[in-house]
Design an enzyme around this catalytic site. Structure first.
Site, PDB file in Angstrom:
ATOM      1  N   ASP A   1      55.330  58.833  55.268  1.00 16.92           N
ATOM      2  CA  ASP A   1      56.464  59.532  54.704  1.00 16.92           C
ATOM      3  C   ASP A   1      56.619  59.002  53.273  1.00 16.92           C
ATOM      4  OD1 ASP A   1      58.914  61.084  54.666  1.00 16.92           O
ATOM      5  OD2 ASP A   1      59.982  59.190  54.862  1.00 16.92           O
TER       6      ASP A   1
ATOM      7  N   ASP B   1      60.067  59.212  51.069  1.00 15.21           N
ATOM      8  CA  ASP B   1      61.388  58.629  50.829  1.00 15.21           C
ATOM      9  C   ASP B   1      61.673  57.463  51.767  1.00 15.21           C
ATOM     10  OD1 ASP B   1      61.762  60.602  48.939  1.00 15.21           O
ATOM     11  OD2 ASP B   1      63.234  61.733  50.099  1.00 15.21           O
TER      12      ASP B   1
END
Length: 160
Positions: free
Chosen positions: A12, A14
């Site tokens: 991922d 963020d």
């Protein structure tokens, strides 16, 4: 859990690769003469401290690296991957605001790598639960610490 060496490692963005939410940042971003990423107000943005080293080591170990992110501001996410000079590490990049299972279905289709040969690192428990149902090995990242090579090794080399 099967003891199959993963072929693909998926991250991922963020709060995993970088310590902020792209969709909540002030824009536009720019790269200054010192190669620092700043917004229009001069706020500086960076990767988590160990990310560059981890991506470099994993690429040298011949893992296929990928991104799966639900960021809505797709253009800015790609811009930051390039500003931080890490886009070249990722063979596959899936950035769009859908359920993470959609990202992984596309990663599976594009790469022909089975889910059980993928590992996913994310800070969001909802994404971890969603992706683990597909058979992907998942590890939760602490959003205040982010990605580290040591965390990655907890799955790749559990005996170390």
């Amino acid at each position: 859990m099967e003891n199959v060496k993963p072929k693909m490692i998926v991250f991922d963005l963020d709060l995993t690769i970088w310590p902020f939410h792209v969709d909540q940042c002030m824009k536009p971003f720019q790269l200054d003469c010192l190669k620092k990423v700043k917004d229009v107000y001069g706020n500086e943005y960076s990767l988590f401290p160990e990310v560059l080293d981890a991506l470099f080591k994993l690429s040298k170990e011949n893992y296929i690296l990928a991104v799966a992110s639900r960021i809505e501001d797709i253009t800015t996410a790609y811009l930051l991957l390039n500003f931080f000079n890490i886009a070249h590490y990722f063979t596959y990049i899936e950035i769009y605001p859908y359920n993470k299972s959609v990202h992984f279905k596309w990663l599976n289709l594009k790469s022909c790598i089975p889910y059980n040969q993928m590992v996913f690192y994310d800070d969001d428990v909802r994404n971890i639960r969603c992706v683990s149902k597909l058979g992907v090995h998942t590890l939760l990242v602490q959003s205040n610490i982010g990605l580290s090579y040591k965390l990655i090794q907890t799955f790749l080399n559990p005996d170390k």
